[in-house]
Design a protein around this motif. Structure first.
Motif, PDB file in Angstrom:
ATOM      1  N   ASN A 186       3.828   2.515  -3.725  1.00  0.00           N
ATOM      2  CA  ASN A 186       4.070   3.630  -2.806  1.00  0.00           C
ATOM      3  C   ASN A 186       3.904   4.972  -3.507  1.00  0.00           C
ATOM      4  O   ASN A 186       3.309   5.908  -2.970  1.00  0.00           O
ATOM      5  CB  ASN A 186       5.480   3.534  -2.208  1.00  0.00           C
ATOM      6  N   THR A 187       4.437   5.062  -4.725  1.00  0.00           N
ATOM      7  CA  THR A 187       4.334   6.312  -5.490  1.00  0.00           C
ATOM      8  C   THR A 187       2.941   6.491  -6.075  1.00  0.00           C
ATOM      9  O   THR A 187       2.343   7.567  -5.962  1.00  0.00           O
ATOM     10  CB  THR A 187       5.378   6.326  -6.620  1.00  0.00           C
ATOM     11  N   LYS A 188       2.400   5.443  -6.683  1.00  0.00           N
ATOM     12  CA  LYS A 188       1.105   5.546  -7.360  1.00  0.00           C
ATOM     13  C   LYS A 188      -0.022   5.908  -6.398  1.00  0.00           C
ATOM     14  O   LYS A 188      -0.904   6.712  -6.724  1.00  0.00           O
ATOM     15  CB  LYS A 188       0.775   4.227  -8.068  1.00  0.00           C
ATOM     16  N   TYR A 189       0.016   5.328  -5.188  1.00  0.00           N
ATOM     17  CA  TYR A 189      -1.094   5.511  -4.250  1.00  0.00           C
ATOM     18  C   TYR A 189      -0.750   6.412  -3.062  1.00  0.00           C
ATOM     19  O   TYR A 189      -1.569   6.574  -2.168  1.00  0.00           O
ATOM     20  CB  TYR A 189      -1.600   4.153  -3.763  1.00  0.00           C
ATOM     21  N   GLY A 190       0.446   6.962  -3.048  1.00  0.00           N
ATOM     22  CA  GLY A 190       0.802   7.911  -1.989  1.00  0.00           C
ATOM     23  C   GLY A 190       0.891   7.293  -0.614  1.00  0.00           C
ATOM     24  O   GLY A 190       0.291   7.798   0.346  1.00  0.00           O
ATOM     25  N   VAL A 191       1.637   6.202  -0.496  1.00  0.00           N
ATOM     26  CA  VAL A 191       1.756   5.522   0.799  1.00  0.00           C
ATOM     27  C   VAL A 191       2.702   6.299   1.698  1.00  0.00           C
ATOM     28  O   VAL A 191       3.877   6.494   1.372  1.00  0.00           O
ATOM     29  CB  VAL A 191       2.256   4.077   0.612  1.00  0.00           C
ATOM     30  N   SER A 192       2.195   6.780   2.842  1.00  0.00           N
ATOM     31  CA  SER A 192       3.025   7.459   3.839  1.00  0.00           C
ATOM     32  C   SER A 192       3.659   6.419   4.756  1.00  0.00           C
ATOM     33  O   SER A 192       3.048   5.391   5.058  1.00  0.00           O
ATOM     34  CB  SER A 192       2.182   8.431   4.673  1.00  0.00           C
ATOM     35  N   GLN A 193       4.857   6.709   5.201  1.00  0.00           N
ATOM     36  CA  GLN A 193       5.548   5.788   6.114  1.00  0.00           C
ATOM     37  C   GLN A 193       4.756   5.660   7.403  1.00  0.00           C
ATOM     38  O   GLN A 193       4.510   6.634   8.098  1.00  0.00           O
ATOM     39  CB  GLN A 193       6.952   6.303   6.426  1.00  0.00           C
ATOM     40  N   ASN A 194       4.326   4.444   7.701  1.00  0.00           N
ATOM     41  CA  ASN A 194       3.631   4.173   8.947  1.00  0.00           C
ATOM     42  C   ASN A 194       4.607   3.591   9.944  1.00  0.00           C
ATOM     43  O   ASN A 194       5.777   3.350   9.625  1.00  0.00           O
ATOM     44  CB  ASN A 194       2.477   3.191   8.688  1.00  0.00           C
ATOM     45  N   PHE A 195       4.161   3.340  11.158  1.00  0.00           N
ATOM     46  CA  PHE A 195       5.059   2.768  12.157  1.00  0.00           C
ATOM     47  C   PHE A 195       5.485   1.374  11.709  1.00  0.00           C
ATOM     48  O   PHE A 195       4.661   0.516  11.422  1.00  0.00           O
ATOM     49  CB  PHE A 195       4.363   2.714  13.509  1.00  0.00           C
ATOM     50  N   PHE A 196       6.802   1.129  11.610  1.00  0.00           N
ATOM     51  CA  PHE A 196       7.393  -0.125  11.131  1.00  0.00           C
ATOM     52  C   PHE A 196       7.220  -0.332   9.628  1.00  0.00           C
ATOM     53  O   PHE A 196       7.619  -1.357   9.113  1.00  0.00           O
ATOM     54  CB  PHE A 196       6.799  -1.355  11.834  1.00  0.00           C
ATOM     55  N   LEU A 236      -4.862 -10.170  -8.065  1.00  0.00           N
ATOM     56  CA  LEU A 236      -3.844 -10.073  -7.023  1.00  0.00           C
ATOM     57  C   LEU A 236      -4.337  -9.001  -6.057  1.00  0.00           C
ATOM     58  O   LEU A 236      -4.469  -7.829  -6.437  1.00  0.00           O
ATOM     59  CB  LEU A 236      -2.501  -9.670  -7.619  1.00  0.00           C
ATOM     60  N   ILE A 237      -4.661  -9.400  -4.829  1.00  0.00           N
ATOM     61  CA  ILE A 237      -5.272  -8.483  -3.856  1.00  0.00           C
ATOM     62  C   ILE A 237      -4.218  -8.076  -2.837  1.00  0.00           C
ATOM     63  O   ILE A 237      -3.584  -8.928  -2.203  1.00  0.00           O
ATOM     64  CB  ILE A 237      -6.474  -9.144  -3.163  1.00  0.00           C
ATOM     65  N   CYS A 238      -4.012  -6.772  -2.692  1.00  0.00           N
ATOM     66  CA  CYS A 238      -2.931  -6.234  -1.865  1.00  0.00           C
ATOM     67  C   CYS A 238      -3.468  -5.235  -0.848  1.00  0.00           C
ATOM     68  O   CYS A 238      -4.372  -4.449  -1.147  1.00  0.00           O
ATOM     69  CB  CYS A 238      -1.897  -5.512  -2.728  1.00  0.00           C
ATOM     70  N   MET A 239      -2.888  -5.249   0.338  1.00  0.00           N
ATOM     71  CA  MET A 239      -3.121  -4.190   1.303  1.00  0.00           C
ATOM     72  C   MET A 239      -2.127  -3.067   0.993  1.00  0.00           C
ATOM     73  O   MET A 239      -0.928  -3.247   1.164  1.00  0.00           O
ATOM     74  CB  MET A 239      -2.942  -4.697   2.733  1.00  0.00           C
ATOM     75  N   VAL A 240      -2.630  -1.924   0.519  1.00  0.00           N
ATOM     76  CA  VAL A 240      -1.764  -0.831   0.080  1.00  0.00           C
ATOM     77  C   VAL A 240      -1.732   0.299   1.098  1.00  0.00           C
ATOM     78  O   VAL A 240      -0.683   0.748   1.532  1.00  0.00           O
ATOM     79  CB  VAL A 240      -2.202  -0.312  -1.309  1.00  0.00           C
ATOM     80  N   GLY A 241      -2.912   0.823   1.470  1.00  0.00           N
ATOM     81  CA  GLY A 241      -2.974   1.859   2.501  1.00  0.00           C
ATOM     82  C   GLY A 241      -2.411   3.200   2.079  1.00  0.00           C
ATOM     83  O   GLY A 241      -1.592   3.784   2.782  1.00  0.00           O
ATOM     84  N   GLY A 242      -2.862   3.703   0.935  1.00  0.00           N
ATOM     85  CA  GLY A 242      -2.364   4.978   0.445  1.00  0.00           C
ATOM     86  C   GLY A 242      -3.037   6.182   1.079  1.00  0.00           C
ATOM     87  O   GLY A 242      -4.068   6.074   1.750  1.00  0.00           O
ATOM     88  N   SER A 243      -2.444   7.361   0.849  1.00  0.00           N
ATOM     89  CA  SER A 243      -2.937   8.620   1.404  1.00  0.00           C
ATOM     90  C   SER A 243      -2.941   9.692   0.313  1.00  0.00           C
ATOM     91  O   SER A 243      -2.268   9.546  -0.714  1.00  0.00           O
ATOM     92  CB  SER A 243      -2.054   9.075   2.571  1.00  0.00           C
ATOM     93  N   PRO A 244      -3.658  10.798   0.512  1.00  0.00           N
ATOM     94  CA  PRO A 244      -3.679  11.878  -0.481  1.00  0.00           C
ATOM     95  C   PRO A 244      -2.282  12.436  -0.726  1.00  0.00           C
ATOM     96  O   PRO A 244      -1.415  12.384   0.161  1.00  0.00           O
ATOM     97  CB  PRO A 244      -4.594  12.934   0.156  1.00  0.00           C
ATOM     98  N   PRO A 245      -2.025  12.975  -1.929  1.00  0.00           N
ATOM     99  CA  PRO A 245      -0.706  13.554  -2.240  1.00  0.00           C
ATOM    100  C   PRO A 245      -0.302  14.609  -1.219  1.00  0.00           C
ATOM    101  O   PRO A 245      -1.127  15.409  -0.774  1.00  0.00           O
ATOM    102  CB  PRO A 245      -0.921  14.181  -3.625  1.00  0.00           C
ATOM    103  N   GLY A 246       0.980  14.582  -0.832  1.00  0.00           N
ATOM    104  CA  GLY A 246       1.486  15.564   0.122  1.00  0.00           C
ATOM    105  C   GLY A 246       1.186  15.269   1.576  1.00  0.00           C
ATOM    106  O   GLY A 246       1.434  16.105   2.444  1.00  0.00           O
TER     107      GLY A 246
END
Length: 308
Positions: free
Chosen positions: A9-19, A32-42
């Motif tokens: 969450n911190t490394k890739y900037g994951v924003s809270q999505n619905f649920f 190890l393949i993960c769905m991360v879904g990160g966003s730009p900082p801020g």
């Protein structure tokens, strides 16, 4: 002892999505393949942005499973509740991830993306949650908030659309799976369809066309969403309020064999028996060595199915 850890969450900037997020990582070789879904900082959260959260190229991230070192990251997709599917099709490995915005098909060893198929409800408060169902070279995806289902025939570099529900909210849908994943058997797909208990039903559809074969007929007050487990020509169906049903597999009609509600034994006979499984019983039933495991809100129950 601890080998490695990583706050994605911190490394890739994951924003809270619905649920939030509920996808399961998968292991492919040393990855190890993960769905991360990160966003730009801020980046703003879901509601602050009106649902318009951008991705930053780390929708899916592969790590070295021994060290946690990043090996590749792909797509601007955000994360969903659906788990990845690893399969071999015509001697080639594939990974399918039904992310927040649609289905991503890629080569798991390299991260090379073959296609992205947009498929999600336009509603802000919605998720993609059911895991893709893969049969041969065809992949079925479904959601419950408005657009319904699609069947794709995949090939290196792309796909052909076999059929898709009309995404218009006024048009009927073949299947609207919420958190349960459908089960394919002999040319048909069986699953619970519907977003809420009053409009949920168990149904069977033709895999190749999406044509509905039958729908479980129940009054709205007794309907509940459910998960299926296939065993020996039957489905064990667990309803979200704890009802267990045994259903004979039949693409021509709904065929209920028996049903029961598990009740706790009361030490005082004056007390009314209470259901053992409390809402939400959303985890699918598991069968191992003749033992059936079912889970409700606060407990796991094991039932012996071994004949005397």
């Amino acid at each position: 002892g601890l080998l490695w850890k990583l706050d994605v969450n911190t490394k890739y900037g994951v924003s809270q999505n619905f649920f939030g997020v509920g996808s399961t990582p998968v292991v492919e070789g040393d990855l190890l393949i993960c769905m991360v879904g990160g966003s730009p900082p801020g980046s703003p959260g879901l509601y602050e942005s009106g649902g318009r959260i951008d991705g930053n190229g780390c929708g899916i991230v592969a790590f070295n499973k021994f060290t946690g070192e990043e090996k590749y990251k792909i797509t601007d997709e955000l994360a969903s509740y659906s788990s990845p599917q690893l399969v071999t099709i015509n001697d080639r490995r594939w990974c399918f991830m039904f992310a927040r915005g649609g289905l991503v098909g890629f080569e798991p060893a390299s991260g090379k993306v073959d296609f992205h198929y947009p498929w999600r409800s336009p509603k802000l408060e919605s998720v993609n949650a059911a895991t893709p169902v893969v049969v041969g070279d065809e992949v079925f995806i479904s959601e419950t908030y408005s657009v319904g289902s699609s069947l794709l025939r995949v090939k290196p570099g792309g796909y052909d659309l076999v059929w898709a529900d009309d995404p218009s909210p006024r048009e009927p849908k073949a299947m609207l799976t919420h958190w349960n994943t459908g089960i394919y058997l002999d040319g048909y797909l069986y699953a619970c369809s519907g977003r809420n208990p009053p409009d949920a039903d168990l149904r069977c559809i033709d895999w190749k066309t999406g044509q509905v074969q039958w729908v479980e007929q129940l009054p709205p007050e007794t309907r509940e969403r459910s998960s299926l487990l296939y065993v020996d020509g039957h489905f064990i169906q667990l309803g979200e309020y704890g009802t267990l049903k045994l259903i004979r597999v039949n693409p021509k009609k709904y065929e209920l064999v028996s049903e029961m509600l598990l009740l706790a034994k009361e030490s005082n006979p004056a007390f009314q028996p209470r259901p053992l499984l409390k809402y939400p019983a959303w985890a699918a039933p598991i069968l191992s060595h003749g033992l059936l495991y079912v889970r409700g809100d606060d407990r796991l129950v094991c039932l012996e199915l071994i004949p005397e």
